[in-house]
Design a protein around this motif. Sequence first.
Motif, short mmCIF file in Angstrom:
data_model
loop_
_atom_site.label_atom_id
_atom_site.label_comp_id
_atom_site.label_asym_id
_atom_site.label_seq_id
_atom_site.Cartn_x
_atom_site.Cartn_y
_atom_site.Cartn_z
N TRP A 22 43.02 -16.51 36.93
CA TRP A 22 42.63 -17.64 36.45
C TRP A 22 43.51 -18.04 35.18
O TRP A 22 43.97 -19.17 35.07
CB TRP A 22 41.11 -17.54 35.96
CG TRP A 22 40.53 -18.78 35.68
CD1 TRP A 22 39.84 -19.48 36.26
CD2 TRP A 22 40.76 -19.59 34.39
NE1 TRP A 22 39.17 -20.75 35.85
CE2 TRP A 22 39.97 -20.84 34.41
CE3 TRP A 22 41.19 -19.62 33.08
CZ2 TRP A 22 39.81 -21.75 33.32
CZ3 TRP A 22 41.34 -20.31 31.95
CH2 TRP A 22 40.52 -21.53 32.19
N ALA A 23 43.78 -17.21 34.25
CA ALA A 23 44.67 -17.52 33.01
C ALA A 23 46.06 -17.80 33.52
O ALA A 23 46.68 -18.69 33.24
CB ALA A 23 44.53 -16.42 32.00
N ALA A 24 46.56 -17.00 34.49
CA ALA A 24 47.94 -17.27 34.92
C ALA A 24 48.10 -18.59 35.51
O ALA A 24 49.03 -19.26 35.30
CB ALA A 24 48.30 -16.28 35.85
N THR A 25 47.13 -19.23 36.39
CA THR A 25 46.93 -20.40 36.93
C THR A 25 47.16 -21.33 36.02
O THR A 25 47.78 -22.41 36.09
CB THR A 25 46.32 -20.53 38.00
OG1 THR A 25 46.18 -19.63 39.16
CG2 THR A 25 46.08 -21.70 38.67
N GLU A 26 46.39 -21.17 34.89
CA GLU A 26 46.38 -22.12 33.73
C GLU A 26 47.30 -22.39 33.14
O GLU A 26 47.71 -23.51 32.52
CB GLU A 26 44.91 -21.87 32.92
CG GLU A 26 43.55 -22.01 33.56
CD GLU A 26 43.18 -23.69 33.96
OE1 GLU A 26 43.48 -24.35 32.93
OE2 GLU A 26 42.97 -23.84 35.13
N LEU A 102 41.75 -18.11 24.90
CA LEU A 102 41.37 -16.80 25.00
C LEU A 102 40.71 -16.64 26.24
O LEU A 102 39.40 -17.19 26.39
CB LEU A 102 40.73 -16.34 23.75
CG LEU A 102 40.31 -14.83 24.05
CD1 LEU A 102 41.67 -13.97 24.15
CD2 LEU A 102 39.40 -14.45 22.62
N VAL A 103 41.13 -15.72 27.10
CA VAL A 103 40.23 -15.64 28.48
C VAL A 103 39.92 -14.09 28.58
O VAL A 103 40.71 -13.35 28.34
CB VAL A 103 41.35 -16.26 29.72
CG1 VAL A 103 40.54 -16.01 30.87
CG2 VAL A 103 41.82 -17.56 29.47
N VAL A 104 38.73 -14.06 28.99
CA VAL A 104 38.21 -12.55 29.19
C VAL A 104 37.38 -12.64 30.81
O VAL A 104 36.91 -13.69 31.13
CB VAL A 104 37.31 -12.21 28.10
CG1 VAL A 104 38.18 -11.78 27.03
CG2 VAL A 104 36.19 -13.30 27.78
N GLY A 105 36.97 -11.40 31.23
CA GLY A 105 36.42 -11.60 32.33
C GLY A 105 34.89 -11.32 32.13
O GLY A 105 34.51 -11.34 31.01
N GLY A 106 34.07 -11.65 33.05
CA GLY A 106 32.70 -11.67 32.89
C GLY A 106 32.07 -10.19 33.19
O GLY A 106 32.85 -9.25 32.84
#
Length: 264
Positions: A22-26, A102-106
């Motif tokens: 998700w973060a890479a695409t963003e 900042l992106v983290v997994g659920g």
Amino acid sequence: MIKTRIVVGVDGSAQGAAAVGWAATEAVRRGAELRILTAYYRRRSTPGSTPTHSAEEHAGAIVQRAVAQARAAAPGVEVKCQALPGYAVPVLLHAAEESALLVVGGRHEGGLPILPIASVSSQVATQARCSVVVVRGRYGPEAGAVVAGLDDGPSSSTVAGHAFEEASLHDTGVEAVTVGGAKAPDPLGADLDAQLDPWREKYPEVRASREYVDGRADKVLVQRSRSARLMVVGPRTHGFQGLMLGSIGSRLLQRSGCPVLIAR
């Protein structure tokens, strides 16, 4: 956006891999740099013990694998990686100070040996100075609109602004939902919306609707998340310092059917 770095925390889990994708695409979509981080615990050496570099090697393998995942998800992404000694939450919070997102997994069982990722995601979403995305559930080009949870609090303008920005980046619409508490505007002024109209003017290409719903906010927003691309909510001020999500945001982090953005 003023800042052009997205940080993603990884721990070798499937949830971490989803966060990386998700973060890479963003990052590509925003023209931002992607920085992949993991934290590891450096134990002191004792006579006859295994060398401490094994923890570093394991962490290094995790971030290298995450780099490959990022490039597979978004070819051409500008990516850097680091494995840092320390506890996951302080490491990520420090990185967030110079980041746009900042992106983290659920939530999942296990995760980083120092702190389960469920606790990591909750703590960074609560304490980070930048906006945080907790990647959960479904997302992608076929997903639905961006849903913004709005109330009459001071953070609503920020929430609406992030929702419109994300909708513009993803070429989709905004569905603003207000649950209980606030009343719908007078029908004679139904075409006017003080919270949405400034953002409609800034992002004229974004279709936006507003809905007032009765019920429990956490249940309503979790239900809406099942058909959304992204849920955007705001933090709740608490005490002298720091921020807390409150019961609504906490329930979304646990049960949302799509990624959740905590807007700051």
